[in-house]
Design a protein around this motif. Structure first.
Motif, PDB file in Angstrom:
ATOM      1  N   ALA A  22      36.722  44.842  47.697  1.00 17.37           N
ATOM      2  CA  ALA A  22      36.729  45.617  46.455  1.00 17.37           C
ATOM      3  C   ALA A  22      38.174  45.966  46.088  1.00 17.37           C
ATOM      4  N   PRO A  23      38.447  46.199  44.819  1.00 18.83           N
ATOM      5  CA  PRO A  23      39.820  46.540  44.443  1.00 18.83           C
ATOM      6  C   PRO A  23      40.241  47.914  44.967  1.00 18.83           C
ATOM      7  N   ALA A  24      41.554  48.110  45.029  1.00 22.52           N
ATOM      8  CA  ALA A  24      42.081  49.372  45.559  1.00 22.52           C
ATOM      9  C   ALA A  24      41.727  50.544  44.646  1.00 22.52           C
ATOM     10  N   ALA A  71      47.382  50.235  36.837  1.00 22.42           N
ATOM     11  CA  ALA A  71      45.979  50.408  37.256  1.00 22.42           C
ATOM     12  C   ALA A  71      45.230  49.081  37.138  1.00 22.42           C
ATOM     13  N   ALA A  72      45.450  48.371  36.036  1.00 21.84           N
ATOM     14  CA  ALA A  72      44.766  47.080  35.854  1.00 21.84           C
ATOM     15  C   ALA A  72      45.199  46.106  36.940  1.00 21.84           C
ATOM     16  N   ASP A  73      46.489  46.125  37.303  1.00 24.30           N
ATOM     17  CA  ASP A  73      46.960  45.246  38.383  1.00 24.30           C
ATOM     18  C   ASP A  73      46.274  45.563  39.708  1.00 24.30           C
ATOM     19  N   GLY A  75      43.267  46.325  39.943  1.00 21.03           N
ATOM     20  CA  GLY A  75      41.863  45.931  39.841  1.00 21.03           C
ATOM     21  C   GLY A  75      40.997  46.933  39.117  1.00 21.03           C
ATOM     22  N   CYS A  76      41.608  47.967  38.568  1.00 16.46           N
ATOM     23  CA  CYS A  76      40.826  49.010  37.896  1.00 16.46           C
ATOM     24  C   CYS A  76      40.015  48.396  36.748  1.00 16.46           C
ATOM     25  N   LEU A  77      38.769  48.820  36.639  1.00 22.86           N
ATOM     26  CA  LEU A  77      37.887  48.289  35.590  1.00 22.86           C
ATOM     27  C   LEU A  77      37.611  49.295  34.492  1.00 22.86           C
ATOM     28  N   GLY A 103      41.951  44.790  29.328  1.00 23.80           N
ATOM     29  CA  GLY A 103      40.634  44.447  29.855  1.00 23.80           C
ATOM     30  C   GLY A 103      39.995  45.619  30.578  1.00 23.80           C
ATOM     31  N   LEU A 104      40.419  46.823  30.242  1.00 20.38           N
ATOM     32  CA  LEU A 104      39.777  48.008  30.822  1.00 20.38           C
ATOM     33  C   LEU A 104      38.627  48.445  29.919  1.00 20.38           C
TER      34      LEU A 104
END
Ligand code: SF4
Ligand code: SF4
Lengths: 391, 105
Positions: A22-24, A71-73, A75-77, A103-104
């Motif tokens: 999972a992303p950080a 945040a996007a880097d 992996g934040c969705l 893309g958030l």
């Protein structure tokens, strides 16, 4: 190769998306400003809209945009834009569009009073992908403005909702159960059900938090607006016993005592919150100095990969907490957590009597506890919790 | 009405979506309205979908990409083509990919 769909749809927020790791960071809460155009008496945040000192300290758009990119880097969705009132900032649209271009998905918390035709059009053309959450404080100008302390707020919110509805922007209504609005729950739900654009049932803020910045005078006002535990149970039962069944279910999920575990509230997927001045916390209410990371002196990556995991390891030491919460089987029901303890007592690990009373009243209603008994004194707590749905 | 997938055309991701690679997953996030019914849902590609998607560079005609994929997959004659066209039609219908307009080159 087989003729199957190569596309997977996964509900937002589900871990099922991740097959490997999972992303950080899954979700970031951003409090763009503490200022608000309303002056709700129950608010745990709001500063006046014209507070110049607060405004001068707020992060400018460029810093928010850089943070969102970081945040996007990671992996934040999903990013939640909140306040105060986020739309009070002149650069709100700029920050919003930046988030969406990364893309958030955006959860927007607003009182809708500052929604203009232009903002409604933007939210329609570049949709946030999460229903906008609009706080609505009452069914009439009188009750509403008694809650918001702001003349004209009722009409302004209604106007904002109409603009969203006309443009087909989906939203949900959040109500707050306050002394002036307590008798209006059914009426507000019936009114909301007829709104174009409404994406779900009204959600209610019933148990008020004290002022998260620990302003004693404001906390005293909020404490005076809180409903009694018995009233909470009565209101929850308005629509039948579904809420009580749910309480049993919550309790049954994990009735094991938490011992000295402090952050049992942390969800599995990583999330973080940043206040208007670039200070990162685990959640927006958790403002104890030991739990705040200043992003001016570090990075989001370090905060979520080093600071927060270390924070999660922190153990409780308060004797009352260890004696009570540490041995209690009601944690699935109880709202006690380090943030509430901080707002109430200025510590991370002191039981909060108000939430304790409410959880006990819920447990009695759900048949999990005898009236007058304390949850931490029963020896078969875990077994009681496991007895779901009265089985 | 969306257009039919044409093996002679080259395709690329549309500007109406943001394509993100997160922890090895390709996640397609709509940017503008009307791209599927994605409120509360995320769209990701499985391995095969990803294999196809990664080749959509707006330069190579689809027929070439199909030939490439046929070499890598053990599948009955015509099945790869049928699958790829079906998959891309789904994405095209959702406005997630567009045909490269050669006149604009
Ligand atoms: S609208 Fe929300 S943020 Fe503004 S004062 Fe009221 S509760 Fe606080
Ligand atoms: S019910 Fe009381 S003792 Fe139990 S966790 Fe909540 S505050 Fe602690």
């Amino acid at each position: 190769m087989t003729a199957k769909s190569y596309v997977r749809k996964v509900r937002s927020g589900e871990d099922r998306l991740w097959r490997a790791s999972a992303p950080a960071l899954a979700r970031l809460d951003v409090e763009l400003t503490e200022r608000c155009n309303f002056a709700c008496r129950h608010c745990s945040v709001g500063l006046p809209a014209g507070d110049r000192a607060a405004r001068a300290r707020e992060w400018p758009a460029a810093r928010w945009k850089a943070l969102l990119s970081e945040a996007a880097d990671l992996g934040c969705l999903v990013v939640r834009l909140t306040g105060g009132e986020p739309a009070l900032r002149d650069d709100f649209e700029d920050i919003y569009v930046h988030a969406r271009r990364l893309g958030l998905r955006v959860m927007l918390f607003t009182n809708a009073a500052l929604v203009t035709p232009g903002l409604a059009r933007l939210l329609a053309d570049v949709p946030p992908l999460e229903a906008v959450e609009v706080s609505v404080y009452g069914l009439t100008p009188e009750s509403s403005e008694a809650a918001t302390g702001t003349p004209g707020s009722f009409a302004a919110t209604r106007r904002g909702l109409s603009l969203l509805g006309e443009r087909g922007v989906s939203f949900v209504v959040k109500g707050a159960v306050l002394p002036p609005t307590r008798g209006e729950m059914d009426g507000l739900e019936a009114w909301a059900a007829g709104l174009p654009g409404l994406a779900g049932p009204v959600s209610w803020v019933t148990l008020l938090d004290l002022h998260s910045r620990r302003d004693a005078a404001r906390s005293a006002v909020i404490a005076g607006l809180r409903m009694e535990a018995g009233e909470f149970v009565r209101l929850a039962r308005r629509g039948g016993e579904a809420a009580v069944d749910e309480w049993r279910e919550f309790c049954g999920r994990d009735g094991r005592p938490r011992g000295d575990r402090l952050f049992s509230c942390l969800p599995a997927a990583a999330s973080a919150a940043v206040d208007a001045y670039g200070r990162l916390q685990y959640c927006l209410g958790l403002r104890h100095p030991d739990t705040v990371y200043d992003l001016a002196a570090g990075s989001l990556r370090e905060a979520v990969t080093d600071f927060l995991p270390r924070l999660r390891e922190r153990r409780a030491a308060g004797p009352a907490y260890l004696e009570r919460c540490g041995r209690c089987f009601l944690k699935g029901l109880c709202q006690q957590c380090p943030a509430k303890s901080w707002a109430e007592h200025g510590t991370l690990d002191t039981p909060v009597e108000y939430f304790c009373d409410v959880a006990h009243a819920q447990a009695v209603a759900a048949g999990l506890l005898e009236r007058g008994k304390k949850a931490w004194t029963v020896s078969d707590g875990a077994a009681r919790a496991a007895r779901r749905n009265g089985a | 009405m969306t257009e039919k997938i044409d093996l002679n055309k080259a395709y690329l991701p549309s500007e109406e979506v943001v394509v993100r690679e997160i922890e090895g997953e390709i996640v397609i996030v709509p940017l503008t309205s009307g791209i599927g019914d994605l409120e509360d849902e995320l769209l990701t590609l499985n391995e095969t979908g990803r294999d196809i998607w990664s080749r959509l560079d707006g330069a190579r005609p689809l027929a070439e990409i199909v030939r490439d994929l046929e070499a890598g997959y053990d599948a009955a004659d015509g099945l790869v083509r049928e699958d790829v066209v079906g998959f891309l039609q789904e994405l095209c219908d959702r406005r997630m990919i567009v045909a490269k307009d050669r006149d604009k080159d």
